[in-house]
Design a protein around this motif. Structure first.
Motif, short mmCIF file in Angstrom:
data_model
loop_
_atom_site.label_atom_id
_atom_site.label_comp_id
_atom_site.label_asym_id
_atom_site.label_seq_id
_atom_site.Cartn_x
_atom_site.Cartn_y
_atom_site.Cartn_z
N THR A 467 0.94 -1.53 0.19
CA THR A 467 -0.19 -0.17 0.24
C THR A 467 1.07 1.33 -0.21
O THR A 467 1.62 1.60 0.68
CB THR A 467 -0.75 -0.26 1.37
N SER A 468 0.72 2.33 0.12
CA SER A 468 1.02 3.42 -0.71
C SER A 468 0.19 4.83 -0.85
O SER A 468 -1.11 4.20 -0.82
CB SER A 468 2.25 3.92 -1.79
N ILE A 478 -4.05 6.72 -3.08
CA ILE A 478 -4.44 5.67 -2.28
C ILE A 478 -4.21 4.63 -2.89
O ILE A 478 -5.00 4.54 -3.72
CB ILE A 478 -5.58 5.53 -1.07
N LEU A 480 -3.85 0.73 -3.65
CA LEU A 480 -3.88 -0.82 -3.12
C LEU A 480 -3.64 -1.71 -3.68
O LEU A 480 -4.52 -2.06 -4.38
CB LEU A 480 -4.78 -0.61 -2.26
N GLU A 481 -1.76 -2.66 -4.04
CA GLU A 481 -1.80 -3.13 -4.89
C GLU A 481 -2.51 -4.48 -4.89
O GLU A 481 -2.26 -5.36 -6.21
CB GLU A 481 -0.18 -2.42 -5.12
N LEU A 486 -6.09 -7.42 2.21
CA LEU A 486 -6.10 -6.11 3.27
C LEU A 486 -7.64 -6.69 3.27
O LEU A 486 -8.18 -6.31 4.17
CB LEU A 486 -6.24 -4.83 2.58
N LYS A 502 -7.06 -4.85 -7.23
CA LYS A 502 -6.12 -3.87 -6.63
C LYS A 502 -6.98 -2.59 -6.80
O LYS A 502 -7.98 -2.57 -7.93
CB LYS A 502 -4.85 -3.46 -7.28
N THR A 504 -6.97 2.68 -6.81
CA THR A 504 -6.53 3.48 -6.66
C THR A 504 -7.73 4.07 -5.73
O THR A 504 -9.31 3.86 -6.80
CB THR A 504 -6.06 3.93 -7.65
#
Length: 838
Positions: A467-468, A478, A480-481, A486, A502, A504
């Protein structure tokens, strides 16, 4: 022998003659010999020498290049002056590089050269002289001394006690001379300007430019005073032994300018100490841009030698704010953290090397209950320890909170030149949601962590969660790949059945969201072409008022009190465990969409439908290819109506080819799915492929007595129903068939019964009325119809259907009816007279 004494005798005679001449005096108007020119020379010996000359020129240079060297020469000869001379008057003593005036009379001595002026009285002592100095001016330093000097000829020592004036500075000084080593102790009165003195000192001892700038340009005061200054000077070599110099001074109303681009620090009282070649500043009652920095420290090291520099240590409880930033940025150090509120205990040390220039910066800051701005993004910090070393920041137990989204504790290093952080930490809390929907929520996740604030945003990378978080002042992103990581922490993913993929999330304020979901594995209620949907690309826009989502064949909207879903070409499944009543209004529109009852393996193949689920109840209205369905269920009412349905639709529901052709209408009404009554109307259809019917046909084929029952309306094609009606009701697990009335072309079926839905058994009794054409013909003949057909004017047999719904057992009363037929005919014959009169 006589010849040997002759030269000695001549020399002696000449000396006697010279001395005799000196007694009477010698005058020479001019004399030039051996590079020496003398004008108006007079010499006389009267106990002591008397010498005068208007001018003396020497074709050579002096060996003295400054006042110190000239003073050394004077000190060598001054004690002897009154022992050999009564008076000396040379008005113009010229060297190639210097002009000197020399006067001495009795005990008054005066000398004026390019470097030194002396006006003194000489009082002879047994071992030397006591010299009263009215004026001793060292011209190259503008230093004037006056006082008393005692000199010892034998030991070449002396002591001076007096006062001085130099560059507007006055004070007292004590000097001790031993073997040309001069020790000094001085103090001054209060003075206002240090610059002229420092400029002269800079020239005299070649101070580093930066040292002198710090002493009198970057540090200025309204009043100065030197309380003590001690040291030594080797008058022969000029060495002033900087490591042995000691002193103390004070200043008032001081301004310290750390850098030309910075405002000065203000110090009310400043103490200065010189020790071990260091100039140490003791700060009292100081402030910098309104912040108390009284505990700060400043000192210059290697003050008078090479490799010198200054150390500035700021100790303060001020915030790590723009004030500290401007100091560091002036020295090309950028810290990406700015504190805007809270408390800080901080110490910042700058070690500035003058030549060659270098800077070492160290700092420690303890931040508590603070708001910290990182690259324009505000964070709250419960506590953080920040250590600075040059361009590297070390974060220890640094807590950061962003909005109500993120709580993280960091341990690691920040490279300020690169704008990055690398380390580890704990995600204490990460919560991303919208209104009552939670996309991600978890806590206490340890992970390697990295930050990038080299751009306008701050990006946090969490490898453990793939996550970035790219947090910006205007927009945050944000990524979440790996949703599978998660999924255990996401109620929304679990509710939606999104297992892998994933996403975004883009948001300007964490109230409005633009979401791009790429789901590669999911558990969903949606189906396509009869198979569960295995991938989904979904775009979502959500704000405080509405949520909109779109995918191929799917759209979704939600407001505070309603949800609306539209399906086109996609089917949706339900189960008996699916909640039937919603607290909000949920509307589902479908086009070419089936409603699938998954746990019952059943579907409603609508062409179009609308399903509404609200606090009031559930309402469904849909159209099939042929047929219309409406359904209503409230807490106290259930109604269902199926009209204009054909056999294809009914067979679809039955999952077998039960009917062939015809029209069907079904009506249900009751309180619930367990308590209702209803009816089924059938017209112009054939009943086939039904277990009970098949068993009945098999029975007719095996019993000759039933062979007569075969006819065009009751054969292998099916039972032809011209018109039928079934009235039924259900209470709990019992389905009661109140009336079964099927009218065929040659046979009717009339009956009743019940079905136990719990154990899937049935108990049905039917009466099969056959040979309708023959019965009709006989029924037209008076009296005969009563004898053969009986009261109901028909030929009938009773059939019992019982047992398992899947394979019921059918029994008939044909044998009994055959045996009872003669009896019944006799009985009806006896009743015939009564029938006639009827």
């Amino acid at each position: 022998m006589k010849k040997a004494w002759t030269p000695l005798l001549v020399f002696f005679v000449l000396c006697i003659a010279f001395l005799a001449t000196l007694f009477y005096g010698i005058r020479i108007s001019s004399l030039s010999i051996g590079g020496v020119y003398v004008d108006q020379l007079y010499i006389k010996l009267d106990k002591k020498l008397i010498v005068s000359a208007h001018e003396v020129r020497l074709n050579k240079t002096t060996k003295q290049e400054n006042s110190r060297e000239e003073l050394v020469a004077i000190l060598k000869y001054l004690p002897w002056m009154n022992r050999f001379f009564y008076s000396i008057a040379i008005e113009n003593l010229r060297y190639e590089d210097e002009h000197i005036v020399l006067r001495y009379h009795h005990d008054v001595f005066y000398l004026d050269s390019d470097y030194v002026t002396i006006d003194a009285t000489l009082n002879p002592l047994e071992r030397g002289a006591a010299i009263g100095i009215k004026k001793l001016l060292l011209k190259d330093f503008d230093l004037e001394l006056y006082g008393t000097l005692d000199l010892d000829i034998l030991t070449q020592s002396g002591f001076f006690q007096g006062n001085f004036t130099t560059h507007g500075i006055t004070g007292s000084v004590g000097l001790r001379l031993e073997d040309m080593l001069l020790s000094y102790v001085a103090q001054t009165h209060s003075f206002k300007n240090l610059a002229p003195f420092m400029e002269a000192l800079d020239t005299a001892i070649d101070l580093e430019k930066e040292v002198s700038e710090w002493i009198y340009q970057k540090i200025t005061a309204s009043h100065y005073q030197i309380d003590a200054l001690k040291g030594k000077i080797d008058l022969l070599s000029g060495d002033f032994f900087p490591h042995q110099m000691e002193g103390s001074a004070r200043a008032k109303e001081v301004n310290v300018t750390f850098h030309p681009s910075l405002p000065p620090a203000v110090i009310k009282n400043l103490g200065v100490q010189l020790s071990n070649n260091q100039l140490i500043f003791h700060i009292n009652d100081a402030s910098y841009e309104g912040v108390d920095v009284s505990q700060s420290e400043v000192y210059i090291y290697n003050l008078l030698t090479e490799k010198n520099g200054i150390v500035v240590t700021l100790k303060t409880q001020t915030q790590l704010n723009e004030t500290i930033h401007r100091i560091l940025e002036a020295y090309e150090i950028t810290i990406p953290l700015t504190q805007t509120s809270g408390t800080t205990q901080g110490i910042l040390s700058l070690d500035i090397r003058f030549l060659p220039y270098s800077l070492k910066a160290k700092g420690d800051f303890l931040v508590q209950d603070a708001t910290i701005d990182i690259a324009g993004v505000p964070f709250y910090s419960r506590e953080a320890t920040i250590a600075l070393e040059n361009t590297t920041l070390t974060l220890r137990n640094a807590h950061l909170r962003y909005e109500d989204i993120l709580d993280v504790t960091l341990f690691g290093t920040v490279e300020t030149t690169q704008g990055t952080f690398e380390g580890k930490g704990t995600i204490e809390r990460l919560h991303i949601g919208h209104q009552d929907k939670t996309l991600v929520s978890f806590s206490n996740i340890p992970s390697p962590l990295s930050l990038d604030f080299s751009t306008a945003n701050v990006t946090l990378f969490i490898p453990a969660l793939a996550t970035s978080l790219d947090l910006g002042e205007k927009e945050s992103r944000i990524a979440l790949e790996r949703l599978s990581l998660l999924y255990p922490h996401s109620p929304l993913l679990q509710e939606s059945g999104f297992l892998e993929g994933k996403t975004t999330v883009i948001t300007p304020d964490f109230k409005t969201f633009a979401i791009d979901l790429d789901i590669t594995k999911l558990q969903t209620l949606l189906y396509e072409n009869g198979k569960p949907l295995d991938a989904l690309r979904l775009t979502i826009h959500a704000d405080q008022n509405k949520t909109l989502a779109r995918a191929q064949g799917l759209s979704f909207s939600q407001t505070a009190g309603s949800q609306e879903v539209t399906l086109d070409g996609l089917d949706i499944g339900f189960s008996s465990t699916t909640p039937h009543q919603s607290q909000t209004t949920q509307t589902l529109h479908g086009t070419n969409s089936h409603l699938l009852l998954v746990d019952q393996n059943q579907s409603l193949p609508f062409v179009a439908y609308t399903l509404e689920n609200s606090p009031k109840g559930i309402w469904l209205s849909g159209a099939f290819a042929q047929g219309e369905l409406t359904f209503l269920q409230t807490p106290t009412l259930m109604e269902l109506s199926l009209i204009k349905a054909n056999a294809t639709l009914v067979n679809h529901f039955a999952k077998k080819e039960m009917f062939d052709g015809g029209n069907f209408e079904l009506t249900l009404k009751g309180e619930s799915a367990e308590f209702f009554s209803g009816s089924l109307a059938i017209t112009e259809s054939y009943l086939k492929e039904m277990v009970a019917y098949n068993n009945l046909i098999a029975l007719a084929n095996t019993l000759p007595s039933l062979a007569l029952f075969k006819g065009p309306g009751f054969n292998e094609r099916g039972y032809e129903i011209k018109e039928g009606n079934i009235v039924f009701s259900q209470k709990d697990e019992i389905l009661t068939l109140h009336t079964i009335h099927l009218i065929g072309t040659s046979a009717d079926i009339i009956g009743e019964g019940s079905v136990n839905l719990n154990d899937e058994t049935l108990h049905v009794t039917l009466k099969l009325k056959t040979l309708k054409d023959i019965s009709h013909a006989i029924g037209q003949i008076p009296l005969l119809n009563h004898l053969i057909l009986g009261e109901d004017q028909s030929i009938a047999t009773a059939i019992s259907i019982q047992g398992d719904l899947k394979n019921p057992v059918i029994t008939t009363q044909v044998l009994q009816d055959t045996l009872m037929t003669p009896y019944n005919i006799i009985k009806r014959t006896l009743q015939l007279p009564f029938k006639i009169f009827d």
